[in-house]
Design a protein around this motif. Structure first.
Motif, PDB file in Angstrom:
ATOM      1  N   ALA A  45       0.775  -1.186   0.001  1.00 12.54           N
ATOM      2  CA  ALA A  45       0.092  -0.182   0.139  1.00 12.54           C
ATOM      3  C   ALA A  45       0.957   1.231   0.068  1.00 12.54           C
ATOM      4  N   GLY A  46       0.550   2.455  -0.700  1.00 13.88           N
ATOM      5  CA  GLY A  46       1.138   3.446  -0.882  1.00 13.88           C
ATOM      6  C   GLY A  46       0.941   4.284   0.513  1.00 13.88           C
ATOM      7  N   ALA A  47       1.499   5.543   0.420  1.00 14.18           N
ATOM      8  CA  ALA A  47       1.281   6.346   1.775  1.00 14.18           C
ATOM      9  C   ALA A  47       0.217   6.668   2.116  1.00 14.18           C
ATOM     10  N   HIS A  48      -0.770   6.759   0.895  1.00 16.17           N
ATOM     11  CA  HIS A  48      -2.341   7.342   1.099  1.00 16.17           C
ATOM     12  C   HIS A  48      -3.205   5.863   1.311  1.00 16.17           C
ATOM     13  N   ALA A  49      -3.924   5.594   2.102  1.00 14.81           N
ATOM     14  CA  ALA A  49      -4.713   4.493   2.350  1.00 14.81           C
ATOM     15  C   ALA A  49      -5.858   4.425   1.414  1.00 14.81           C
ATOM     16  N   GLU A  50      -6.522   5.664   1.123  1.00  8.98           N
ATOM     17  CA  GLU A  50      -7.565   5.718   0.226  1.00  8.98           C
ATOM     18  C   GLU A  50      -6.826   6.315  -1.159  1.00  8.98           C
ATOM     19  N   PRO A  51      -7.857   6.178  -2.368  1.00 11.94           N
ATOM     20  CA  PRO A  51      -7.217   6.917  -3.390  1.00 11.94           C
ATOM     21  C   PRO A  51      -7.680   8.063  -3.571  1.00 11.94           C
ATOM     22  N   MET A  52      -6.824   8.950  -4.320  1.00 12.02           N
ATOM     23  CA  MET A  52      -7.467  10.280  -4.545  1.00 12.02           C
ATOM     24  C   MET A  52      -8.557  10.306  -5.704  1.00 12.02           C
ATOM     25  N   ARG A  53      -9.610  10.836  -5.330  1.00 12.18           N
ATOM     26  CA  ARG A  53     -10.602  10.645  -6.399  1.00 12.18           C
ATOM     27  C   ARG A  53     -10.910  12.106  -7.311  1.00 12.18           C
ATOM     28  N   ILE A  54     -10.510  11.888  -8.459  1.00  7.36           N
ATOM     29  CA  ILE A  54     -10.591  13.117  -9.234  1.00  7.36           C
ATOM     30  C   ILE A  54     -11.672  13.122 -10.508  1.00  7.36           C
ATOM     31  N   ARG A  55     -12.807  14.246 -10.200  1.00  6.89           N
ATOM     32  CA  ARG A  55     -13.961  14.175 -10.906  1.00  6.89           C
ATOM     33  C   ARG A  55     -13.527  14.706 -12.387  1.00  6.89           C
ATOM     34  N   VAL A  56     -13.860  13.855 -13.128  1.00 11.52           N
ATOM     35  CA  VAL A  56     -13.698  14.217 -14.943  1.00 11.52           C
ATOM     36  C   VAL A  56     -14.886  14.523 -15.724  1.00 11.52           C
ATOM     37  N   THR A  57     -14.931  15.478 -16.401  1.00 15.67           N
ATOM     38  CA  THR A  57     -15.840  15.660 -17.474  1.00 15.67           C
ATOM     39  C   THR A  57     -15.245  15.143 -18.869  1.00 15.67           C
ATOM     40  N   TYR A  58     -15.806  13.946 -19.192  1.00 14.68           N
ATOM     41  CA  TYR A  58     -15.200  13.229 -20.489  1.00 14.68           C
ATOM     42  C   TYR A  58     -15.857  14.048 -21.720  1.00 14.68           C
ATOM     43  N   ASP A  59     -15.095  15.204 -22.279  1.00 14.99           N
ATOM     44  CA  ASP A  59     -15.263  15.621 -23.436  1.00 14.99           C
ATOM     45  C   ASP A  59     -14.278  16.098 -24.219  1.00 14.99           C
ATOM     46  N   GLY A  60     -13.193  15.333 -24.035  1.00 18.55           N
ATOM     47  CA  GLY A  60     -11.825  15.697 -24.617  1.00 18.55           C
ATOM     48  C   GLY A  60     -11.901  15.604 -26.079  1.00 18.55           C
ATOM     49  N   ALA A  61     -11.160  16.570 -26.535  1.00 16.69           N
ATOM     50  CA  ALA A  61     -10.804  16.555 -28.070  1.00 16.69           C
ATOM     51  C   ALA A  61     -10.527  15.275 -28.810  1.00 16.69           C
ATOM     52  N   ASP A  62      -9.599  14.485 -28.163  1.00 16.99           N
ATOM     53  CA  ASP A  62      -9.587  13.037 -28.590  1.00 16.99           C
ATOM     54  C   ASP A  62     -10.305  11.821 -28.307  1.00 16.99           C
ATOM     55  N   LEU A  63     -11.308  12.206 -27.317  1.00 15.59           N
ATOM     56  CA  LEU A  63     -11.768  11.046 -26.800  1.00 15.59           C
ATOM     57  C   LEU A  63     -12.440  10.187 -27.911  1.00 15.59           C
ATOM     58  N   ALA A  64     -13.301  10.726 -29.093  1.00 20.80           N
ATOM     59  CA  ALA A  64     -14.031   9.575 -29.925  1.00 20.80           C
ATOM     60  C   ALA A  64     -12.749   9.092 -30.894  1.00 20.80           C
ATOM     61  N   ALA A  65     -11.541   9.606 -31.043  1.00 27.06           N
ATOM     62  CA  ALA A  65     -10.734   8.853 -31.999  1.00 27.06           C
ATOM     63  C   ALA A  65      -9.963   8.106 -31.193  1.00 27.06           C
ATOM     64  N   THR A  66      -9.718   8.439 -29.969  1.00 31.71           N
ATOM     65  CA  THR A  66      -9.109   7.366 -29.066  1.00 31.71           C
ATOM     66  C   THR A  66      -9.860   5.986 -28.963  1.00 31.71           C
ATOM     67  N   ALA A  67     -11.066   5.989 -28.771  1.00 32.33           N
ATOM     68  CA  ALA A  67     -11.908   5.171 -28.558  1.00 32.33           C
ATOM     69  C   ALA A  67     -11.896   4.090 -29.842  1.00 32.33           C
ATOM     70  N   ALA A  68     -12.055   4.868 -30.869  1.00 30.31           N
ATOM     71  CA  ALA A  68     -11.758   4.112 -32.352  1.00 30.31           C
ATOM     72  C   ALA A  68     -10.542   3.241 -32.450  1.00 30.31           C
ATOM     73  N   LEU A  69      -9.378   3.996 -32.066  1.00 25.31           N
ATOM     74  CA  LEU A  69      -8.053   3.411 -32.341  1.00 25.31           C
ATOM     75  C   LEU A  69      -8.148   2.034 -31.404  1.00 25.31           C
TER      76      LEU A  69
ATOM     77  N   ARG B 212      -8.292   7.410  -8.671  1.00 27.17           N
ATOM     78  CA  ARG B 212      -9.457   6.887  -9.299  1.00 27.17           C
ATOM     79  C   ARG B 212     -10.184   8.245  -9.977  1.00 27.17           C
ATOM     80  N   PHE B 213     -10.649   7.967 -11.252  1.00 27.29           N
ATOM     81  CA  PHE B 213     -11.288   8.988 -11.813  1.00 27.29           C
ATOM     82  C   PHE B 213     -12.892   8.730 -11.699  1.00 27.29           C
ATOM     83  N   GLU B 214     -13.427   9.877 -11.660  1.00 28.15           N
ATOM     84  CA  GLU B 214     -14.873   9.927 -11.523  1.00 28.15           C
ATOM     85  C   GLU B 214     -15.661  10.685 -12.529  1.00 28.15           C
ATOM     86  N   PRO B 215     -16.540  10.215 -13.494  1.00 21.50           N
ATOM     87  CA  PRO B 215     -17.211  10.790 -14.543  1.00 21.50           C
ATOM     88  C   PRO B 215     -18.256  11.841 -13.861  1.00 21.50           C
ATOM     89  N   THR B 216     -17.987  13.116 -14.652  1.00 27.36           N
ATOM     90  CA  THR B 216     -19.002  14.025 -13.828  1.00 27.36           C
ATOM     91  C   THR B 216     -20.527  13.972 -14.707  1.00 27.36           C
TER      92      THR B 216
END
Length: 208
Positions: free
Chosen positions: A78-102, A203-207
């Motif tokens: 286990a790392g120094a932090h017992a609980e993972p940091m949670r980062i809220r993400v809006t998944y609307d990136g410019a490369d999202l669709a192209a990366t999914a296709a790849l 951990r990433f959390e979708p908004t």
């Protein structure tokens, strides 16, 4: 596990390993049994810099300690932090669709995979506060953009190669942008400026 020790000035040793997995396992093992006199452990893709206070731990003693610590590639503690940091993400990136296709998957499937796994900061590089994230549950190799963008907004959540990452501030970059976050990840005035320090779990959390 191979460990090649090289002197790095009068107060540090550079440990060369054969893989990132070996670096992570050794970093965790040393952190778990860290004695007084060890100032800092700085992992990179194939090396681990061990900085010491020579008055408290001579380099010869540090070398003996590093060689004797048991660690095997793929082992994690286990790392120094017992609980993972949670980062809220809006998944609307410019490369999202192209990366999914790849990756031969839908956008929703890519978002679910990226946000459904736990990541770990393997090392920091490229720019202050930029953590290279890895996960055993992310099997993908994502090619970088053919031409880097001159300006990537701070907070951009991206992937490239086998890594994930979040741009802590505006900078050039060639990673593929999946989304964005408002989470503050870099504060030069703070005692620990980089939030995504090596060993931290994320951990990433979708908004949406």
């Amino acid at each position: 596990m191979s460990r090649r020790l090289l002197p790095s000035g009068e107060s540090a040793l550079l440990v060369e390993c054969d893989s990132l997995e070996e670096v992570l396992a050794l970093h965790d093992a040393l952190e778990e049994a860290r004695p007084p006199g060890v100032v800092e452990l700085v992992p990179a893709a194939r090396t681990l810099l061990v900085s010491v206070d020579p008055e408290r731990m001579p380099l010869e003693s540090a070398a003996t300690w590093i060689r004797r610590i048991p660690a095997e590639a793929g082992s994690r503690v286990a790392g120094a932090h017992a609980e993972p940091m949670r980062i809220r993400v809006t998944y609307d990136g410019a490369d999202l669709a192209a990366t999914a296709a790849l990756l031969h998957m839908s956008v929703d499937a890519l978002v679910a995979r990226h946000s459904g796994i736990e990541w770990r900061v393997a090392f920091v590089g490229f720019a202050p506060g930029f953590g290279y994230l890895v996960s055993e549950d992310w099997p993908h190799e994502v090619p970088r953009l053919e031409a880097p963008r001159p300006r990537v907004p701070g907070g951009s959540v991206a992937v490239a190669g086998a890594f994930g990452g979040v741009y802590p501030r505006q900078s050039p970059g060639g990673w593929r942008l999946l989304g964005r976050t408002d989470a503050p990840l870099w504060d030069p005035a703070a005692a620990e400026p980089a939030v995504l320090a090596p060993g931290r779990r994320v951990r990433f959390e979708p908004t949406r």
